[in-house]
Design a protein around this motif. Structure first.
Motif, mmCIF file in Angstrom:
data_model
loop_
_atom_site.group_PDB
_atom_site.id
_atom_site.type_symbol
_atom_site.label_atom_id
_atom_site.label_comp_id
_atom_site.label_asym_id
_atom_site.label_seq_id
_atom_site.Cartn_x
_atom_site.Cartn_y
_atom_site.Cartn_z
ATOM 1 N N GLU A 21 -13.121 2.719 22.617
ATOM 2 C CA GLU A 21 -11.974 1.915 23.045
ATOM 3 C C GLU A 21 -12.369 0.473 23.359
ATOM 4 O O GLU A 21 -11.609 -0.457 23.105
ATOM 5 C CB GLU A 21 -11.243 2.555 24.226
ATOM 6 C CG GLU A 21 -12.082 2.823 25.446
ATOM 7 C CD GLU A 21 -12.839 4.143 25.441
ATOM 8 O OE1 GLU A 21 -13.349 4.527 26.507
ATOM 9 O OE2 GLU A 21 -12.941 4.794 24.389
ATOM 10 N N GLY A 22 -13.582 0.260 23.878
ATOM 11 C CA GLY A 22 -14.053 -1.097 24.128
ATOM 12 C C GLY A 22 -14.300 -1.868 22.841
ATOM 13 O O GLY A 22 -13.970 -3.048 22.732
ATOM 14 N N VAL A 23 -14.892 -1.185 21.862
ATOM 15 C CA VAL A 23 -15.145 -1.810 20.565
ATOM 16 C C VAL A 23 -13.826 -2.158 19.885
ATOM 17 O O VAL A 23 -13.643 -3.271 19.379
ATOM 18 C CB VAL A 23 -16.007 -0.884 19.675
ATOM 19 C CG1 VAL A 23 -16.090 -1.416 18.253
ATOM 20 C CG2 VAL A 23 -17.398 -0.706 20.277
ATOM 21 N N LEU A 24 -12.891 -1.217 19.894
ATOM 22 C CA LEU A 24 -11.592 -1.480 19.262
ATOM 23 C C LEU A 24 -10.854 -2.611 19.967
ATOM 24 O O LEU A 24 -10.221 -3.449 19.305
ATOM 25 C CB LEU A 24 -10.746 -0.209 19.231
ATOM 26 C CG LEU A 24 -11.260 0.895 18.308
ATOM 27 C CD1 LEU A 24 -10.424 2.154 18.472
ATOM 28 C CD2 LEU A 24 -11.290 0.433 16.865
ATOM 29 N N HIS A 25 -10.929 -2.652 21.286
ATOM 30 C CA HIS A 25 -10.312 -3.764 22.024
ATOM 31 C C HIS A 25 -10.941 -5.092 21.606
ATOM 32 O O HIS A 25 -10.229 -6.074 21.348
ATOM 33 C CB HIS A 25 -10.457 -3.560 23.533
ATOM 34 C CG HIS A 25 -10.092 -4.788 24.308
ATOM 35 N ND1 HIS A 25 -8.796 -5.213 24.476
ATOM 36 C CD2 HIS A 25 -10.868 -5.706 24.927
ATOM 37 C CE1 HIS A 25 -8.790 -6.338 25.174
ATOM 38 N NE2 HIS A 25 -10.037 -6.659 25.461
ATOM 39 N N ALA A 26 -12.261 -5.126 21.543
ATOM 40 C CA ALA A 26 -12.951 -6.366 21.174
ATOM 41 C C ALA A 26 -12.552 -6.822 19.775
ATOM 42 O O ALA A 26 -12.364 -8.016 19.528
ATOM 43 C CB ALA A 26 -14.458 -6.172 21.258
ATOM 44 N N LEU A 27 -12.391 -5.882 18.855
ATOM 45 C CA LEU A 27 -12.066 -6.217 17.479
ATOM 46 C C LEU A 27 -10.572 -6.456 17.254
ATOM 47 O O LEU A 27 -10.169 -6.883 16.176
ATOM 48 C CB LEU A 27 -12.557 -5.113 16.539
ATOM 49 C CG LEU A 27 -14.075 -4.911 16.510
ATOM 50 C CD1 LEU A 27 -14.431 -3.713 15.643
ATOM 51 C CD2 LEU A 27 -14.792 -6.166 16.049
ATOM 52 N N SER A 28 -9.758 -6.201 18.264
ATOM 53 C CA SER A 28 -8.311 -6.329 18.099
ATOM 54 C C SER A 28 -7.813 -7.772 18.163
ATOM 55 O O SER A 28 -6.691 -8.053 17.758
ATOM 56 C CB SER A 28 -7.569 -5.488 19.146
ATOM 57 O OG SER A 28 -7.720 -6.057 20.440
ATOM 58 N N ASP A 29 -8.638 -8.675 18.641
ATOM 59 C CA ASP A 29 -8.237 -10.077 18.738
ATOM 60 C C ASP A 29 -8.625 -10.810 17.456
ATOM 61 O O ASP A 29 -9.766 -10.675 16.988
ATOM 62 C CB ASP A 29 -8.926 -10.730 19.937
ATOM 63 C CG ASP A 29 -8.506 -12.171 20.097
ATOM 64 O OD1 ASP A 29 -7.511 -12.421 20.788
ATOM 65 O OD2 ASP A 29 -9.166 -13.053 19.496
ATOM 66 N N PRO A 30 -7.714 -11.593 16.863
ATOM 67 C CA PRO A 30 -8.018 -12.277 15.601
ATOM 68 C C PRO A 30 -9.231 -13.215 15.667
ATOM 69 O O PRO A 30 -9.991 -13.303 14.705
ATOM 70 C CB PRO A 30 -6.752 -13.059 15.282
ATOM 71 C CG PRO A 30 -5.681 -12.470 16.115
ATOM 72 C CD PRO A 30 -6.334 -11.813 17.299
ATOM 73 N N VAL A 31 -9.409 -13.908 16.780
ATOM 74 C CA VAL A 31 -10.553 -14.820 16.898
ATOM 75 C C VAL A 31 -11.849 -14.022 16.953
ATOM 76 O O VAL A 31 -12.830 -14.348 16.268
ATOM 77 C CB VAL A 31 -10.409 -15.746 18.126
ATOM 78 C CG1 VAL A 31 -11.688 -16.550 18.361
ATOM 79 C CG2 VAL A 31 -9.215 -16.677 17.957
ATOM 80 N N ARG A 32 -11.864 -12.950 17.744
ATOM 81 C CA ARG A 32 -13.079 -12.127 17.833
ATOM 82 C C ARG A 32 -13.369 -11.438 16.501
ATOM 83 O O ARG A 32 -14.526 -11.333 16.090
ATOM 84 C CB ARG A 32 -12.962 -11.128 18.976
ATOM 85 C CG ARG A 32 -12.954 -11.814 20.337
ATOM 86 C CD ARG A 32 -13.125 -10.847 21.476
ATOM 87 N NE ARG A 32 -12.024 -9.930 21.659
ATOM 88 C CZ ARG A 32 -11.023 -10.110 22.518
ATOM 89 N NH1 ARG A 32 -10.964 -11.194 23.263
ATOM 90 N NH2 ARG A 32 -10.078 -9.193 22.641
#
Length: 119
Positions: A21-32
């Motif tokens: 869930e942390g990885v998916l959250h991090a990857l969910s932002d277009p800039v990240r």
């Protein structure tokens, strides 16, 4: 998470502390996601200044911190430069195929939307 006592050593989660869930959250932002895509494409350590992002320096710092704290990247100091490396080996071991699937989907979306820098 390892505890940094030297201000030039940053905290990173150990492999077993990285959660989906942390990885998916991090990857969910277009800039990240753009940062991670660039890192995956380059395949080497990159300085923060390598990235031309459409956000302020403080927001850029925030995005790198989210990526580091989620276990997606590792940040290390070499001299005065802070270098960023994708933790591909850890991510592939924990979540086989996830990173490649997300990056492929991001590339496909960029092509559909006619992004000028899409592969």
């Amino acid at each position: 998470m390892t505890t940094a006592t030297n201000p030039r050593v940053l905290d990173h989660p150990a492999r077993e502390e990285i959660h989906l869930e942390g990885v998916l959250h991090a990857l969910s932002d277009p800039v990240r996601l753009r940062i991670v895509s660039d890192m995956a494409r380059e395949g080497t350590e990159l300085s923060c200044s390598h990235f031309d992002l459409p956000v302020t320096k403080s927001t850029t710092t925030h995005h790198f911190r989210v990526l580091r704290e989620s276990g997606v990247i590792q940040q290390i100091y070499r001299g005065t430069a802070k270098l960023n490396a994708l933790r591909r080996e850890d991510l592939d071991a924990l979540f086989p195929g996830l990173l490649d699937s997300v990056l492929d989907a991001a590339d496909a979306q960029a092509r559909r939307q006619g992004a000028p820098d899409a592969p």
